[in-house]
Design a protein around this motif. Structure first.
Motif, PDB file in Angstrom:
ATOM      1  N   PHE A 305       0.858  -1.190   0.000  1.00 19.09           N
ATOM      2  CA  PHE A 305       0.000   0.000   0.000  1.00 19.09           C
ATOM      3  C   PHE A 305       0.888   1.232   0.000  1.00 19.09           C
ATOM      4  CE2 PHE A 305      -2.500  -3.480   1.577  1.00 19.09           C
ATOM      5  CZ  PHE A 305      -3.734  -3.295   0.972  1.00 19.09           C
ATOM      6  N   VAL A 306       0.781   1.999  -1.078  1.00 21.40           N
ATOM      7  CA  VAL A 306       1.635   3.173  -1.267  1.00 21.40           C
ATOM      8  C   VAL A 306       0.778   4.430  -1.155  1.00 21.40           C
ATOM      9  CG1 VAL A 306       3.208   4.329  -2.877  1.00 21.40           C
ATOM     10  CG2 VAL A 306       3.093   1.811  -2.840  1.00 21.40           C
ATOM     11  N   ARG A 307       1.213   5.351  -0.290  1.00 25.67           N
ATOM     12  CA  ARG A 307       0.453   6.600  -0.084  1.00 25.67           C
ATOM     13  C   ARG A 307       0.993   7.701  -0.978  1.00 25.67           C
ATOM     14  NH1 ARG A 307      -4.211   7.850   2.133  1.00 25.67           N
ATOM     15  NH2 ARG A 307      -3.770   6.488   3.910  1.00 25.67           N
ATOM     16  N   ASN A 308       0.082   8.297  -1.767  1.00 19.55           N
ATOM     17  CA  ASN A 308       0.431   9.506  -2.516  1.00 19.55           C
ATOM     18  C   ASN A 308      -0.570  10.556  -2.044  1.00 19.55           C
ATOM     19  OD1 ASN A 308      -0.315  11.448  -4.767  1.00 19.55           O
ATOM     20  ND2 ASN A 308       1.565  10.568  -5.595  1.00 19.55           N
ATOM     21  N   ASP A 309      -0.068  11.695  -1.581  1.00 20.84           N
ATOM     22  CA  ASP A 309      -0.953  12.662  -0.928  1.00 20.84           C
ATOM     23  C   ASP A 309      -2.104  13.110  -1.814  1.00 20.84           C
ATOM     24  OD1 ASP A 309       0.293  12.473   1.457  1.00 20.84           O
ATOM     25  OD2 ASP A 309       1.710  14.128   1.073  1.00 20.84           O
ATOM     26  N   ALA A 310      -1.863  13.224  -3.122  1.00 25.75           N
ATOM     27  CA  ALA A 310      -2.929  13.686  -4.012  1.00 25.75           C
ATOM     28  C   ALA A 310      -3.806  12.534  -4.508  1.00 25.75           C
ATOM     29  CB  ALA A 310      -2.329  14.434  -5.197  1.00 25.75           C
ATOM     30  N   LEU A 311      -3.206  11.356  -4.708  1.00 23.30           N
ATOM     31  CA  LEU A 311      -3.952  10.252  -5.334  1.00 23.30           C
ATOM     32  C   LEU A 311      -4.564   9.282  -4.333  1.00 23.30           C
ATOM     33  CD1 LEU A 311      -1.389   9.517  -8.202  1.00 23.30           C
ATOM     34  CD2 LEU A 311      -3.634  10.581  -8.461  1.00 23.30           C
ATOM     35  N   GLY A 312      -4.094   9.347  -3.085  1.00 22.52           N
ATOM     36  CA  GLY A 312      -4.642   8.442  -2.064  1.00 22.52           C
ATOM     37  C   GLY A 312      -3.772   7.210  -1.889  1.00 22.52           C
ATOM     38  N   LEU A 313      -4.376   6.154  -1.312  1.00 18.38           N
ATOM     39  CA  LEU A 313      -3.643   4.923  -1.027  1.00 18.38           C
ATOM     40  C   LEU A 313      -3.750   4.001  -2.234  1.00 18.38           C
ATOM     41  CD1 LEU A 313      -2.116   3.763   1.415  1.00 18.38           C
ATOM     42  CD2 LEU A 313      -4.238   2.616   2.091  1.00 18.38           C
ATOM     43  N   ILE A 314      -2.617   3.581  -2.764  1.00 14.92           N
ATOM     44  CA  ILE A 314      -2.603   2.763  -3.983  1.00 14.92           C
ATOM     45  C   ILE A 314      -2.101   1.362  -3.639  1.00 14.92           C
ATOM     46  CG2 ILE A 314      -1.717   2.605  -6.346  1.00 14.92           C
ATOM     47  CD1 ILE A 314      -1.153   5.666  -6.151  1.00 14.92           C
ATOM     48  N   ASN A 315      -2.879   0.356  -4.035  1.00 13.23           N
ATOM     49  CA  ASN A 315      -2.523  -1.035  -3.744  1.00 13.23           C
ATOM     50  C   ASN A 315      -1.774  -1.618  -4.943  1.00 13.23           C
ATOM     51  OD1 ASN A 315      -2.402  -3.717  -3.069  1.00 13.23           O
ATOM     52  ND2 ASN A 315      -4.612  -3.982  -2.738  1.00 13.23           N
ATOM     53  N   VAL A 316      -0.541  -2.060  -4.699  1.00 15.44           N
ATOM     54  CA  VAL A 316       0.281  -2.644  -5.767  1.00 15.44           C
ATOM     55  C   VAL A 316       0.528  -4.108  -5.423  1.00 15.44           C
ATOM     56  CG1 VAL A 316       2.494  -2.517  -6.987  1.00 15.44           C
ATOM     57  CG2 VAL A 316       1.439  -0.427  -6.087  1.00 15.44           C
ATOM     58  N   SER A 317       0.265  -5.001  -6.363  1.00 17.36           N
ATOM     59  CA  SER A 317       0.565  -6.413  -6.123  1.00 17.36           C
ATOM     60  C   SER A 317       1.998  -6.671  -6.554  1.00 17.36           C
ATOM     61  CB  SER A 317      -0.419  -7.281  -6.913  1.00 17.36           C
ATOM     62  OG  SER A 317      -0.079  -8.631  -6.716  1.00 17.36           O
ATOM     63  N   ALA A 318       2.873  -6.960  -5.585  1.00 16.60           N
ATOM     64  CA  ALA A 318       4.302  -7.143  -5.859  1.00 16.60           C
ATOM     65  C   ALA A 318       4.670  -8.614  -5.672  1.00 16.60           C
ATOM     66  CB  ALA A 318       5.110  -6.258  -4.909  1.00 16.60           C
ATOM     67  N   PRO A 319       5.785  -9.039  -6.243  1.00 17.87           N
ATOM     68  CA  PRO A 319       6.212 -10.432  -6.007  1.00 17.87           C
ATOM     69  C   PRO A 319       6.395 -10.686  -4.508  1.00 17.87           C
ATOM     70  CG  PRO A 319       7.532  -9.406  -7.735  1.00 17.87           C
ATOM     71  CD  PRO A 319       6.692  -8.316  -7.138  1.00 17.87           C
ATOM     72  N   ALA A 320       6.131 -11.925  -4.097  1.00 13.37           N
ATOM     73  CA  ALA A 320       6.154 -12.256  -2.670  1.00 13.37           C
ATOM     74  C   ALA A 320       7.494 -11.939  -2.022  1.00 13.37           C
ATOM     75  CB  ALA A 320       5.805 -13.723  -2.483  1.00 13.37           C
ATOM     76  N   ASP A 321       8.585 -12.116  -2.790  1.00 16.98           N
ATOM     77  CA  ASP A 321       9.911 -11.951  -2.185  1.00 16.98           C
ATOM     78  C   ASP A 321      10.452 -10.527  -2.301  1.00 16.98           C
ATOM     79  OD1 ASP A 321      10.281 -11.855  -4.854  1.00 16.98           O
ATOM     80  OD2 ASP A 321      11.651 -13.560  -5.020  1.00 16.98           O
ATOM     81  N   SER A 322       9.603  -9.546  -2.627  1.00 18.11           N
ATOM     82  CA  SER A 322      10.074  -8.163  -2.752  1.00 18.11           C
ATOM     83  C   SER A 322      10.628  -7.678  -1.408  1.00 18.11           C
ATOM     84  CB  SER A 322       8.925  -7.228  -3.146  1.00 18.11           C
ATOM     85  OG  SER A 322       8.222  -7.738  -4.241  1.00 18.11           O
ATOM     86  N   ALA A 323      11.775  -6.980  -1.482  1.00 21.70           N
ATOM     87  CA  ALA A 323      12.332  -6.389  -0.260  1.00 21.70           C
ATOM     88  C   ALA A 323      11.714  -4.999  -0.124  1.00 21.70           C
ATOM     89  CB  ALA A 323      13.839  -6.313  -0.373  1.00 21.70           C
ATOM     90  N   ILE A 324      10.763  -4.870   0.786  1.00 20.88           N
ATOM     91  CA  ILE A 324      10.048  -3.593   0.900  1.00 20.88           C
ATOM     92  C   ILE A 324      10.191  -3.070   2.326  1.00 20.88           C
ATOM     93  CG2 ILE A 324       7.743  -2.542   0.856  1.00 20.88           C
ATOM     94  CD1 ILE A 324       7.246  -5.020  -1.194  1.00 20.88           C
ATOM     95  N   ARG A 325      10.536  -1.798   2.437  1.00 19.94           N
ATOM     96  CA  ARG A 325      10.629  -1.199   3.771  1.00 19.94           C
ATOM     97  C   ARG A 325       9.510  -0.186   3.950  1.00 19.94           C
ATOM     98  NH1 ARG A 325      14.775   1.872   3.584  1.00 19.94           N
ATOM     99  NH2 ARG A 325      15.413   1.246   1.502  1.00 19.94           N
ATOM    100  N   ILE A 326       8.819  -0.272   5.079  1.00 21.35           N
ATOM    101  CA  ILE A 326       7.774   0.703   5.372  1.00 21.35           C
ATOM    102  C   ILE A 326       8.424   2.082   5.438  1.00 21.35           C
ATOM    103  CG2 ILE A 326       5.985   1.389   7.060  1.00 21.35           C
ATOM    104  CD1 ILE A 326       5.460  -1.343   5.774  1.00 21.35           C
ATOM    105  N   GLY A 327       7.803   3.071   4.828  1.00 21.75           N
ATOM    106  CA  GLY A 327       8.326   4.441   4.882  1.00 21.75           C
ATOM    107  C   GLY A 327       9.211   4.804   3.698  1.00 21.75           C
ATOM    108  N   GLU A 328       9.630   3.820   2.896  1.00 24.40           N
ATOM    109  CA  GLU A 328      10.503   4.174   1.770  1.00 24.40           C
ATOM    110  C   GLU A 328       9.686   4.767   0.618  1.00 24.40           C
ATOM    111  OE1 GLU A 328      12.527   1.208  -0.743  1.00 24.40           O
ATOM    112  OE2 GLU A 328      11.149  -0.305   0.051  1.00 24.40           O
ATOM    113  N   THR A 329      10.348   5.579  -0.188  1.00 18.99           N
ATOM    114  CA  THR A 329       9.697   6.179  -1.353  1.00 18.99           C
ATOM    115  C   THR A 329       9.887   5.249  -2.542  1.00 18.99           C
ATOM    116  OG1 THR A 329      10.146   8.354  -0.486  1.00 18.99           O
ATOM    117  CG2 THR A 329       9.589   8.252  -2.813  1.00 18.99           C
ATOM    118  N   VAL A 330       8.790   4.980  -3.249  1.00 18.82           N
ATOM    119  CA  VAL A 330       8.859   4.086  -4.415  1.00 18.82           C
ATOM    120  C   VAL A 330       8.168   4.746  -5.606  1.00 18.82           C
ATOM    121  CG1 VAL A 330       8.945   1.899  -3.108  1.00 18.82           C
ATOM    122  CG2 VAL A 330       6.714   2.921  -3.688  1.00 18.82           C
ATOM    123  N   GLY A 331       8.531   4.283  -6.795  1.00 20.39           N
ATOM    124  CA  GLY A 331       7.827   4.704  -8.003  1.00 20.39           C
ATOM    125  C   GLY A 331       6.813   3.626  -8.365  1.00 20.39           C
TER     126      GLY A 331
END
Ligand SMILES: Nc1ncnc2c1ncn2[C@@H]1O[C@H](COP(=O)(O)OP(=O)(O)OP(=O)(O)O)[C@@H](O)[C@H]1O
Ligand SMILES: [Mg+2]
Length: 353
Positions: A305-331
């Protein structure tokens, strides 16, 4: 035969309209699944077809015969309920044979029919038991067996599997699909379960407040929803909806957060993108960016779940083994070939990738 046609059918309770001017033609042998939010009139519609609820306007035809005012017994339909509705004081055999006995079949004929159906549904060893001595799944099979022995022109199912645990639901779903292939009978099936709707249906009918929002094959509804309601109702997890506007250079502007190249007709104000059509990329790439707010590991994939202040909360389905850190900025890269566009009224707009 088992064709069912509703023509401008309506249902009112006092001043409240529950089903409005509903037109629906169901062909012989078709498997139609009805979905919609709680309270939209799904059970009411089934009960109107079964004859358990009066149709207050319009008409109902079964095999081209007008049965709008006919009592349930003349419609030759069988209904299977979520609650099973078995008689507690009767054995499985008596429950299955009850309708046939009322219809005055001889006991020999009744026995043959029950034995045949019990064999198909693997109920033979349970025929002398009472409902209280059966598991939920077995009770549901008895309820379905009771419907089959009567050889109805069509089956009506109202959430028949919702009281079963997840594993049993899968088994019973496959059983119902097999039953439909074997019997070739018309089936109308109400469910809240996305997977049941997508896998069982020849055609899905989406209801909202007693009206048909769209009907079509599961593929049509998933790929080409006619409106925003259907787009967000079909598919799990839900389609993301992002505010957009045409920009001068023929592109689509995403609330000033990025742009998408695609051609379209009309004036899109909302862009629909399913989570599986979005990809996480580095912040300087992609169509927009945001901050990771949450990640749900689902085994086969991870919902990010990626927050963009103008677009809202965006749900992205990523591969299970993705290294994701809460708080990081992503494209986020949007697959423009798979998005849906809607106008200010929520109606779908044609687009050309
Ligand atoms: N006998 C009744 N008198 C008045 N209103 C009723 C009656 N039966 C149902 N309704 C209303 O009709 C609407 C549709 O009910 P229905 O049971 O068909 O919904 P549903 O789509 O099957 O919902 P769910 O998914 O929760 O089962 C609801 O608003 C309900 O309150
Ligand atoms: Mg209901």
């Amino acid at each position: 035969m088992g064709t069912i046609s509703l023509e401008k059918a309506g249902k009112r309770y006092g001043g409240t309209e529950i089903i409005r001017d509903l037109d629906l033609d169901i062909s012989d042998g078709e498997f139609v699944v009805i979905v919609g939010p709680s309270g939209c009139g799904k059970s009411t519609l089934l009960r109107m077809i079964a004859g358990l609820e009066e149709i207050t306007s319009g008409s109902l035809l079964i095999d081209a015969r007008d049965v709008t005012k006919a009592p349930p017994v003349e419609r030759q339909l069988a209904m299977v309920f979520q609650s099973y509705a078995l008689y507690p004081h009767m054995t499985v055999r008596q429950n299955m044979g009850f309708g046939l006995k009322l219809a005055q079949f001889s006991s020999d004929v009744i026995k043959v029919k029950i034995d045949q159906v019990a064999d198909t549904l693997k109920l033979t060893h349970l025929l002398d038991r009472y409902p209280r001595q059966l598991s939920g799944g077995q009770r549901q099979r008895v309820a379905i067996g009771r419907a089959i022995v009567r050889q109805p022109v069509a089956f009506l199912f109202d959430e028949p599997l919702s009281n079963l645990d997840a594993a049993l639901r899968v088994d019973m779903r496959l059983e119902i699909a097999k039953l439909h292939r074997t019997l070739g009978a018309t089936m109308i099936y109400v469910t809240h379960d996305q997977v049941e709707a997508m896998t069982l249906a020849d055609r899905i009918v989406v209801l909202k407040e007693g009206r048909v929002m769209q009907h079509g094959s599961p593929h049509e509804l998933y790929e080409s929803p006619a409106n925003l309601f259907v787009a967000q109702f079909i598919g799990s997890p839900k389609m993301n909806v992002l505010a957009c506007a045409p920009s001068g250079d023929g592109k689509l502007d995403l609330s000033g957060q990025g742009a998408l190249s695609l051609t379209f007709s009309g004036v899109p104000t909302q862009l629909g993108a399913r989570p599986e059509h979005l990809t996480l990329v580095t912040p300087d790439n992609g169509n927009c960016r945001g901050t990771v707010e949450a990640a749900e590991y689902l085994g086969g994939s991870t919902s990010v779940f990626v927050r963009n202040d103008a677009l809202g909360l965006i749900n992205v389905s990523a591969p299970a083994d993705s290294a994701i850190r809460i708080g990081e900025t992503v494209g986020i890269a949007i697959n423009s070939a798979r998005v849906s566009l809607f106008d200010a009224q929520g109606a779908a707009i044609a687009r050309f990738a």
